[in-house]
Design a protein around this motif. Structure first.
Motif, PDB file in Angstrom:
ATOM      1  N   THR A  53      44.959   4.936 -22.230  1.00  0.00           N
ATOM      2  CA  THR A  53      44.232   3.847 -22.878  1.00  0.00           C
ATOM      3  C   THR A  53      45.160   2.647 -22.916  1.00  0.00           C
ATOM      4  N   ALA A  54      44.812   1.626 -22.154  1.00  0.00           N
ATOM      5  CA  ALA A  54      45.666   0.451 -22.011  1.00  0.00           C
ATOM      6  C   ALA A  54      45.236  -0.662 -22.962  1.00  0.00           C
ATOM      7  N   THR A  55      45.938  -1.775 -22.898  1.00  0.00           N
ATOM      8  CA  THR A  55      45.622  -2.925 -23.753  1.00  0.00           C
ATOM      9  C   THR A  55      44.203  -3.412 -23.502  1.00  0.00           C
ATOM     10  N   THR A  56      43.766  -3.407 -22.241  1.00  0.00           N
ATOM     11  CA  THR A  56      42.383  -3.752 -21.889  1.00  0.00           C
ATOM     12  C   THR A  56      41.776  -2.605 -21.095  1.00  0.00           C
ATOM     13  N   VAL A  57      40.449  -2.556 -21.053  1.00  0.00           N
ATOM     14  CA  VAL A  57      39.767  -1.460 -20.362  1.00  0.00           C
ATOM     15  C   VAL A  57      40.087  -1.458 -18.874  1.00  0.00           C
ATOM     16  N   PHE A  58      40.482  -2.590 -18.333  1.00  0.00           N
ATOM     17  CA  PHE A  58      40.787  -2.674 -16.906  1.00  0.00           C
ATOM     18  C   PHE A  58      42.036  -1.865 -16.539  1.00  0.00           C
ATOM     19  N   GLY A  59      42.855  -1.588 -17.542  1.00  0.00           N
ATOM     20  CA  GLY A  59      44.064  -0.813 -17.286  1.00  0.00           C
ATOM     21  C   GLY A  59      43.915   0.660 -17.574  1.00  0.00           C
ATOM     22  N   ASN A  60      42.749   1.053 -18.078  1.00  0.00           N
ATOM     23  CA  ASN A  60      42.530   2.456 -18.395  1.00  0.00           C
ATOM     24  C   ASN A  60      42.535   3.320 -17.135  1.00  0.00           C
ATOM     25  N   SER A  61      42.950   4.574 -17.303  1.00  0.00           N
ATOM     26  CA  SER A  61      42.984   5.510 -16.189  1.00  0.00           C
ATOM     27  C   SER A  61      42.805   6.926 -16.725  1.00  0.00           C
ATOM     28  N   SER A  62      42.241   7.812 -15.914  1.00  0.00           N
ATOM     29  CA  SER A  62      42.055   9.186 -16.362  1.00  0.00           C
ATOM     30  C   SER A  62      41.858  10.126 -15.179  1.00  0.00           C
ATOM     31  N   TYR A  63      42.057  11.394 -15.432  1.00  0.00           N
ATOM     32  CA  TYR A  63      41.780  12.424 -14.431  1.00  0.00           C
ATOM     33  C   TYR A  63      41.529  13.754 -15.148  1.00  0.00           C
ATOM     34  N   LYS A  64      40.933  14.679 -14.434  1.00  0.00           N
ATOM     35  CA  LYS A  64      40.717  16.034 -14.935  1.00  0.00           C
ATOM     36  C   LYS A  64      41.121  17.012 -13.848  1.00  0.00           C
ATOM     37  N   VAL A  65      41.705  18.124 -14.263  1.00  0.00           N
ATOM     38  CA  VAL A  65      42.129  19.121 -13.284  1.00  0.00           C
ATOM     39  C   VAL A  65      41.915  20.524 -13.856  1.00  0.00           C
TER      40      VAL A  65
END
Length: 226
Positions: A53-65
């Motif tokens: 969870t970044a400062t803005t939603v544009f920096g958000n990232s996620s994955y599932k494994v």
């Protein structure tokens, strides 16, 4: 719709609304006195969540494994059973099953158990950045950068004979935040495949430590452990 089916519907709604802390409650003292033989089932599943969870939603990232080889549910249930049996007051055994509540109650009854403890993943509306289950979480906000291995779930106690929900507890103390100790020896990466074999092993061990520690915390929240 029979009684057990109705109870299953209610339980399903309970898990869906688990973010409401008003639902969290310790097992009544009168009910605790009747608990003697317990069956523990963990249904967290095999999905490891990586989320930023970044400062803005544009920096958000996620994955599932899928990490089925980690045997997270088995390790959690084993830890809960060990803690209960070590208390010297109750007898507990584990059941590995992905069945729904009605079938689990029948399986517990077949073991002559009076109480079913069901561990399921659940989201917390007060801390929505943490995905239900377990994973590696990172939060960046301007100069702040925090990351940790975490686990988030609820443990629900059911009376096997009646199917009645007796109590429900978070995997963390009710009035505290989700445990998120800084992962000083691990760096959050945006893909699980970017970790080396040694790093993946460190993550696995950290996850097992988190779920087993928090399993005991939820048992304390239910009032089944001191």
């Amino acid at each position: 719709m029979n009684l057990v089916s109705r109870l299953f519907v209610v339980a399903t709604l309970s898990f869906a609304l688990a973010g409401c802390t008003g639902m969290i409650r310790q097992v009544d003292q009168a009910d605790i006195q009747s608990v003697r033989k317990v069956v523990v089932v963990s249904q967290l599943g095999d999905t490891f969540n990586g989320s930023l969870t970044a400062t803005t939603v544009f920096g958000n990232s996620s994955y599932k494994v899928n990490v089925s080889d980690w045997q997270v549910d088995e390790k959690l249930a084993e830890s809960a059973v060990e803690a209960i049996n070590q208390s010297g007051k109750l007898n507990a055994s584990m059941l590995t099953s992905s069945a729904k509540l009605p079938e689990l109650l029948k399986a517990a009854a077949a073991r002559n158990a009076d109480t079913l403890l069901l561990v399921t993943l659940a989201g917390n509306s007060n801390q929505p950045d943490f995905r239900p289950g377990y994973g590696f979480y990172r939060r960046t906000l301007f100069a702040m950068d925090r990351s940790c291995i975490y686990s988030l779930f609820v443990t629900t106690a059911y009376n096997v004979k009646s199917g009645k929900e007796m109590g429900i507890a978070w995997s963390f103390p009710r009035r505290e935040s989700i445990p998120c100790n800084q992962a000083t020896d691990l760096v959050w990466k945006d893909s699980f495949e970017k970790y080396s074999a040694d790093e993946k092993e460190l993550i696995r061990k950290a996850v097992i430590t988190s779920v087993t520690t928090n399993a005991r915390t939820s048992l304390q929240g239910l009032g089944l452990l001191p």
